[in-house]
Design an enzyme around this catalytic site. Structure first.
Site, PDB file in Angstrom:
ATOM      1  CG  LEU A 137       2.257   3.202  -9.875  1.00 37.16           C
ATOM      2  CD1 LEU A 137       1.061   2.422 -10.379  1.00 37.16           C
ATOM      3  CD2 LEU A 137       2.186   4.139  -8.992  1.00 37.16           C
ATOM      4  CG  ASP A 138       5.856   1.566  -3.703  1.00 36.63           C
ATOM      5  OD1 ASP A 138       7.094   1.958  -4.253  1.00 36.63           O
ATOM      6  OD2 ASP A 138       5.280   2.327  -2.767  1.00 36.63           O
ATOM      7  CE  LYS A 139       4.156  -8.457  -4.487  1.00 43.93           C
ATOM      8  NZ  LYS A 139       5.066  -9.570  -3.767  1.00 43.93           N
ATOM      9  NE  ARG A 236       3.863   2.099   1.178  1.00 37.94           N
ATOM     10  CZ  ARG A 236       4.797   1.132   1.016  1.00 37.94           C
ATOM     11  NH1 ARG A 236       5.408   1.053  -0.121  1.00 37.94           N
ATOM     12  NH2 ARG A 236       4.992   0.224   1.831  1.00 37.94           N
TER      13      ARG A 236
END
Length: 313
Positions: A137-139, A236
Protein backbone atom coordinates in the site's frame (compact mmCIF):
# COMPACT_ATOMS: atom_id res chain seq x y z
CA UNK A 1 22.01 -18.64 2.46
CA UNK A 2 19.59 -16.93 0.12
CA UNK A 3 16.22 -17.90 -1.27
CA UNK A 4 15.94 -19.52 -4.68
CA UNK A 5 13.44 -17.71 -6.88
CA UNK A 6 11.96 -18.91 -10.16
CA UNK A 7 9.69 -17.01 -12.55
CA UNK A 8 8.38 -17.95 -15.99
CA UNK A 9 6.86 -14.94 -17.74
CA UNK A 10 5.09 -14.54 -21.06
CA UNK A 11 5.58 -11.10 -22.59
CA UNK A 12 2.20 -9.59 -23.52
CA UNK A 13 1.26 -6.75 -25.87
CA UNK A 14 1.49 -4.19 -23.04
CA UNK A 15 5.24 -4.83 -22.65
CA UNK A 16 6.09 -5.21 -26.34
CA UNK A 17 8.82 -2.78 -27.41
CA UNK A 18 10.04 -2.09 -23.86
CA UNK A 19 13.57 -2.75 -22.65
CA UNK A 20 13.87 -6.12 -20.97
CA UNK A 21 14.89 -4.66 -17.60
CA UNK A 22 12.03 -2.15 -17.76
CA UNK A 23 9.46 -4.82 -18.62
CA UNK A 24 10.63 -7.15 -15.84
CA UNK A 25 10.69 -4.35 -13.27
CA UNK A 26 7.01 -3.69 -14.07
CA UNK A 27 6.05 -7.38 -14.10
CA UNK A 28 8.03 -8.26 -10.95
CA UNK A 29 7.49 -5.25 -8.64
CA UNK A 30 8.99 -7.06 -5.63
CA UNK A 31 12.46 -6.61 -7.14
CA UNK A 32 14.24 -3.38 -8.02
CA UNK A 33 15.26 -2.59 -11.58
CA UNK A 34 18.93 -2.52 -10.58
CA UNK A 35 18.66 -6.01 -9.09
CA UNK A 36 16.94 -7.27 -12.25
CA UNK A 37 19.70 -5.72 -14.38
CA UNK A 38 22.28 -7.53 -12.24
CA UNK A 39 20.50 -10.86 -12.75
CA UNK A 40 20.36 -10.29 -16.51
CA UNK A 41 24.10 -9.51 -16.65
CA UNK A 42 24.86 -12.61 -14.57
CA UNK A 43 23.05 -14.79 -17.09
CA UNK A 44 20.19 -15.71 -14.74
CA UNK A 45 17.56 -14.46 -17.19
CA UNK A 46 16.85 -15.99 -20.60
CA UNK A 47 14.50 -14.87 -23.37
CA UNK A 48 13.32 -17.76 -25.56
CA UNK A 49 16.31 -19.72 -24.25
CA UNK A 50 18.89 -17.05 -25.14
CA UNK A 51 20.85 -14.80 -22.79
CA UNK A 52 19.88 -11.14 -23.40
CA UNK A 53 21.20 -7.73 -22.41
CA UNK A 54 19.21 -5.40 -20.11
CA UNK A 55 18.62 -2.94 -22.98
CA UNK A 56 17.31 -5.54 -25.45
CA UNK A 57 13.72 -4.87 -26.53
CA UNK A 58 11.10 -7.54 -25.85
CA UNK A 59 8.34 -8.69 -28.19
CA UNK A 60 4.86 -10.03 -27.52
CA UNK A 61 4.83 -13.81 -27.08
CA UNK A 62 8.43 -14.14 -25.90
CA UNK A 63 9.07 -16.45 -22.94
CA UNK A 64 11.25 -14.99 -20.19
CA UNK A 65 12.76 -17.28 -17.55
CA UNK A 66 14.34 -16.04 -14.32
CA UNK A 67 16.29 -18.40 -12.05
CA UNK A 68 18.23 -16.60 -9.37
CA UNK A 69 19.33 -16.59 -5.76
CA UNK A 70 17.78 -13.86 -3.64
CA UNK A 71 20.57 -12.95 -1.27
CA UNK A 72 19.84 -11.67 2.20
CA UNK A 73 21.55 -8.39 1.28
CA UNK A 74 18.80 -6.18 2.51
CA UNK A 75 19.80 -6.64 6.15
CA UNK A 76 16.68 -4.92 7.37
CA UNK A 77 16.81 -4.40 11.12
CA UNK A 78 14.02 -5.39 13.50
CA UNK A 79 12.33 -2.46 15.22
CA UNK A 80 9.68 -2.45 17.97
CA UNK A 81 7.03 -0.60 15.95
CA UNK A 82 3.43 -1.27 17.06
CA UNK A 83 1.34 -3.35 14.66
CA UNK A 84 -2.42 -3.81 14.49
CA UNK A 85 -2.66 -7.52 13.71
CA UNK A 86 -6.15 -8.73 12.79
CA UNK A 87 -5.21 -12.35 12.14
CA UNK A 88 -2.19 -14.55 12.73
CA UNK A 89 -1.57 -18.25 12.11
CA UNK A 90 1.36 -20.41 11.02
CA UNK A 91 0.94 -19.42 7.38
CA UNK A 92 0.00 -15.75 7.24
CA UNK A 93 -0.50 -12.47 9.05
CA UNK A 94 -3.12 -9.83 8.28
CA UNK A 95 -2.30 -6.31 9.44
CA UNK A 96 -4.19 -3.01 9.37
CA UNK A 97 -1.48 -0.57 8.23
CA UNK A 98 -1.83 3.01 9.46
CA UNK A 99 -1.41 5.95 7.11
CA UNK A 100 2.14 7.31 7.20
CA UNK A 101 3.85 3.93 7.53
CA UNK A 102 6.12 3.00 4.61
CA UNK A 103 5.79 -0.68 3.67
CA UNK A 104 9.45 -1.57 3.14
CA UNK A 105 12.82 0.20 3.22
CA UNK A 106 13.96 2.20 0.22
CA UNK A 107 15.81 5.36 -0.63
CA UNK A 108 15.22 7.79 2.23
CA UNK A 109 13.33 5.21 4.33
CA UNK A 110 15.86 2.72 5.68
CA UNK A 111 14.09 2.40 9.03
CA UNK A 112 10.66 2.77 10.58
CA UNK A 113 8.84 0.66 7.98
CA UNK A 114 6.31 -2.14 8.14
CA UNK A 115 9.07 -4.59 7.21
CA UNK A 116 11.15 -3.47 10.22
CA UNK A 117 8.10 -3.96 12.43
CA UNK A 118 7.35 -7.43 11.04
CA UNK A 119 10.92 -8.60 11.67
CA UNK A 120 10.60 -7.55 15.30
CA UNK A 121 7.28 -9.33 15.64
CA UNK A 122 8.58 -12.53 13.99
CA UNK A 123 12.36 -12.78 13.37
CA UNK A 124 11.89 -15.92 11.22
CA UNK A 125 10.37 -13.68 8.51
CA UNK A 126 13.97 -12.71 7.64
CA UNK A 127 14.13 -16.01 5.71
CA UNK A 128 11.45 -14.80 3.26
CA UNK A 129 11.66 -12.21 0.45
CA UNK A 130 10.77 -8.81 1.90
CA UNK A 131 9.88 -10.48 5.21
CA UNK A 132 6.83 -12.11 3.62
CA UNK A 133 5.32 -8.92 2.14
CA UNK A 134 3.61 -9.91 -1.11
CA UNK A 135 1.81 -6.68 -2.01
CA UNK A 136 1.96 -3.10 -0.90
CA UNK A 137 0.00 0.00 0.00
CA UNK A 138 1.22 3.54 -0.58
CA UNK A 139 2.74 5.21 2.48
CA UNK A 140 -0.31 7.39 3.08
CA UNK A 141 -2.94 4.75 2.26
CA UNK A 142 -4.24 2.90 5.30
CA UNK A 143 -5.73 -0.55 5.60
CA UNK A 144 -5.41 -4.28 5.15
CA UNK A 145 -2.33 -6.17 4.00
CA UNK A 146 -1.58 -9.90 4.04
CA UNK A 147 1.92 -11.17 4.86
CA UNK A 148 3.22 -14.70 4.21
CA UNK A 149 4.93 -16.58 7.05
CA UNK A 150 6.41 -19.46 5.02
CA UNK A 151 7.79 -19.99 1.53
CA UNK A 152 4.84 -22.21 0.47
CA UNK A 153 2.41 -19.54 1.68
CA UNK A 154 4.45 -16.87 -0.09
CA UNK A 155 4.28 -18.80 -3.36
CA UNK A 156 0.55 -19.42 -2.97
CA UNK A 157 -0.27 -15.79 -2.18
CA UNK A 158 1.82 -14.45 -5.07
CA UNK A 159 0.05 -16.92 -7.40
CA UNK A 160 -3.35 -15.71 -6.18
CA UNK A 161 -2.38 -12.10 -6.73
CA UNK A 162 -1.21 -12.89 -10.24
CA UNK A 163 -4.43 -14.84 -10.93
CA UNK A 164 -6.47 -11.90 -9.56
CA UNK A 165 -8.28 -14.15 -7.09
CA UNK A 166 -7.43 -11.91 -4.13
CA UNK A 167 -10.38 -9.57 -3.55
CA UNK A 168 -9.51 -6.05 -2.39
CA UNK A 169 -12.01 -3.31 -1.57
CA UNK A 170 -11.15 0.28 -0.76
CA UNK A 171 -13.04 3.29 0.58
CA UNK A 172 -12.10 6.46 -1.27
CA UNK A 173 -13.35 9.98 -0.57
CA UNK A 174 -13.34 11.85 -3.88
CA UNK A 175 -14.05 15.39 -5.03
CA UNK A 176 -17.16 15.62 -7.15
CA UNK A 177 -20.48 13.80 -7.35
CA UNK A 178 -20.66 10.86 -9.76
CA UNK A 179 -24.27 10.08 -10.60
CA UNK A 180 -23.71 6.33 -10.21
CA UNK A 181 -21.05 3.68 -9.89
CA UNK A 182 -19.03 2.51 -12.84
CA UNK A 183 -15.86 0.93 -14.15
CA UNK A 184 -12.61 2.53 -15.22
CA UNK A 185 -10.68 0.39 -17.68
CA UNK A 186 -7.57 2.30 -18.74
CA UNK A 187 -3.91 1.17 -18.97
CA UNK A 188 -1.48 2.59 -16.41
CA UNK A 189 2.24 3.22 -16.83
CA UNK A 190 4.92 5.72 -15.90
CA UNK A 191 4.10 9.33 -16.68
CA UNK A 192 5.92 10.24 -19.92
CA UNK A 193 7.56 13.32 -18.35
CA UNK A 194 7.46 12.83 -14.57
CA UNK A 195 8.93 9.39 -13.78
CA UNK A 196 7.80 9.59 -10.14
CA UNK A 197 4.15 9.64 -11.19
CA UNK A 198 1.91 7.11 -12.87
CA UNK A 199 -0.59 7.98 -15.59
CA UNK A 200 -3.09 6.52 -18.03
CA UNK A 201 -0.90 5.83 -21.06
CA UNK A 202 -1.55 3.95 -24.27
CA UNK A 203 1.27 1.44 -23.77
CA UNK A 204 0.64 0.99 -20.04
CA UNK A 205 -0.32 -2.23 -18.28
CA UNK A 206 -4.01 -3.18 -18.29
CA UNK A 207 -5.84 -1.80 -15.25
CA UNK A 208 -9.48 -2.14 -14.18
CA UNK A 209 -11.17 -0.41 -11.23
CA UNK A 210 -14.85 -0.84 -10.37
CA UNK A 211 -16.56 1.62 -8.04
CA UNK A 212 -19.94 2.25 -6.47
CA UNK A 213 -21.36 5.13 -4.49
CA UNK A 214 -21.27 4.55 -0.73
CA UNK A 215 -22.18 7.99 0.69
CA UNK A 216 -23.13 11.23 -1.09
CA UNK A 217 -22.01 14.56 0.33
CA UNK A 218 -22.62 18.06 -1.00
CA UNK A 219 -19.49 18.32 -3.17
CA UNK A 220 -17.77 15.04 -2.36
CA UNK A 221 -18.57 11.33 -2.52
CA UNK A 222 -17.41 8.31 -0.56
CA UNK A 223 -16.82 5.49 -3.06
CA UNK A 224 -16.24 1.79 -2.55
CA UNK A 225 -13.64 0.69 -5.09
CA UNK A 226 -12.96 -2.88 -6.21
CA UNK A 227 -9.61 -3.70 -7.77
CA UNK A 228 -9.48 -6.18 -10.62
CA UNK A 229 -5.79 -5.43 -11.15
CA UNK A 230 -3.18 -4.04 -8.77
CA UNK A 231 -1.19 -1.35 -10.54
CA UNK A 232 0.84 1.28 -8.70
CA UNK A 233 -1.42 4.16 -7.58
CA UNK A 234 -4.27 2.55 -9.53
CA UNK A 235 -7.29 4.00 -7.72
CA UNK A 236 -5.64 7.42 -7.38
CA UNK A 237 -4.80 7.56 -11.10
CA UNK A 238 -8.10 6.12 -12.35
CA UNK A 239 -10.36 8.34 -10.26
CA UNK A 240 -8.41 11.46 -11.24
CA UNK A 241 -8.59 10.33 -14.87
CA UNK A 242 -12.42 10.27 -14.80
CA UNK A 243 -12.64 13.61 -12.99
CA UNK A 244 -13.08 12.50 -9.38
CA UNK A 245 -9.65 12.88 -7.72
CA UNK A 246 -9.11 11.67 -4.16
CA UNK A 247 -9.39 14.29 -1.45
CA UNK A 248 -5.97 15.23 -0.07
CA UNK A 249 -3.99 13.46 -2.80
CA UNK A 250 -0.76 15.50 -3.08
CA UNK A 251 0.16 14.01 -6.49
CA UNK A 252 -3.08 13.48 -8.42
CA UNK A 253 -5.59 15.55 -6.44
CA UNK A 254 -5.34 18.82 -8.32
CA UNK A 255 -6.55 22.05 -6.75
CA UNK A 256 -8.51 21.97 -3.51
CA UNK A 257 -12.27 21.89 -4.11
CA UNK A 258 -14.45 23.46 -1.42
CA UNK A 259 -18.22 22.91 -1.25
CA UNK A 260 -20.28 26.00 -2.05
CA UNK A 261 -21.21 27.70 1.20
CA UNK A 262 -18.71 25.61 3.16
CA UNK A 263 -18.40 26.43 6.86
CA UNK A 264 -15.05 27.51 8.28
CA UNK A 265 -14.74 24.13 9.99
CA UNK A 266 -15.24 22.34 6.67
CA UNK A 267 -12.69 24.56 4.96
CA UNK A 268 -10.13 23.89 7.67
CA UNK A 269 -10.86 20.14 7.63
CA UNK A 270 -10.28 19.90 3.88
CA UNK A 271 -7.20 22.15 3.92
CA UNK A 272 -5.76 20.18 6.83
CA UNK A 273 -6.17 16.72 5.28
CA UNK A 274 -2.74 16.07 3.80
CA UNK A 275 -2.95 12.50 2.54
CA UNK A 276 -5.03 10.71 -0.08
CA UNK A 277 -8.34 9.74 1.55
CA UNK A 278 -7.97 6.06 0.71
CA UNK A 279 -8.40 3.03 2.97
CA UNK A 280 -8.11 -0.69 2.13
CA UNK A 281 -11.20 -1.83 4.02
CA UNK A 282 -11.75 -5.46 2.94
CA UNK A 283 -9.46 -8.32 1.93
CA UNK A 284 -10.53 -11.82 0.86
CA UNK A 285 -8.40 -14.73 -0.38
CA UNK A 286 -8.04 -18.51 -0.36
CA UNK A 287 -6.11 -19.57 2.73
CA UNK A 288 -2.75 -20.97 1.51
CA UNK A 289 -3.01 -24.04 3.74
CA UNK A 290 -6.70 -24.97 4.03
CA UNK A 291 -7.88 -23.50 0.72
CA UNK A 292 -10.84 -22.00 2.58
CA UNK A 293 -12.05 -18.59 1.45
CA UNK A 294 -11.29 -16.13 4.26
CA UNK A 295 -12.11 -12.43 4.67
CA UNK A 296 -11.14 -9.54 6.90
CA UNK A 297 -12.58 -6.05 7.34
CA UNK A 298 -11.03 -2.91 8.79
CA UNK A 299 -13.10 0.23 9.50
CA UNK A 300 -12.01 3.62 8.22
CA UNK A 301 -9.35 5.31 10.38
CA UNK A 302 -10.34 8.21 12.60
CA UNK A 303 -9.00 10.94 10.32
CA UNK A 304 -11.22 9.88 7.40
CA UNK A 305 -14.22 9.37 9.68
CA UNK A 306 -13.75 12.83 11.18
CA UNK A 307 -13.43 14.48 7.76
CA UNK A 308 -16.59 12.82 6.45
CA UNK A 309 -18.51 13.71 9.62
CA UNK A 310 -17.43 17.34 9.25
CA UNK A 311 -18.48 17.46 5.60
CA UNK A 312 -21.86 15.94 6.52
CA UNK A 313 -22.42 18.57 9.22
Amino acid sequence: MGTRIEHDILIEDAQAGQRLDQALAALLPDYSRSRIQQWIRQGEVTVDGRQPRPRDKVASGQQVTLRAELEEEQRVSAEPIPLRILHEDAHLLVVDKPAGLVVHPGAGNREGTLQNALLHHDPTLAELPRAGIVHRLDKDTSGLMVVARSLPAHTALVAQLQARSVSREYLALVSGCPVAGGTVEAPIGRHPRDRKRMAVVERGRPAVTHYRVETRLRAHTLLRCFLETGRTHQIRVHMAYVGYPLVGDPVYGGRLRLPPGATEAQRQALRGFHRQALHATRLALDHPDSGERVRWDAPMPEDMQALIACLQG
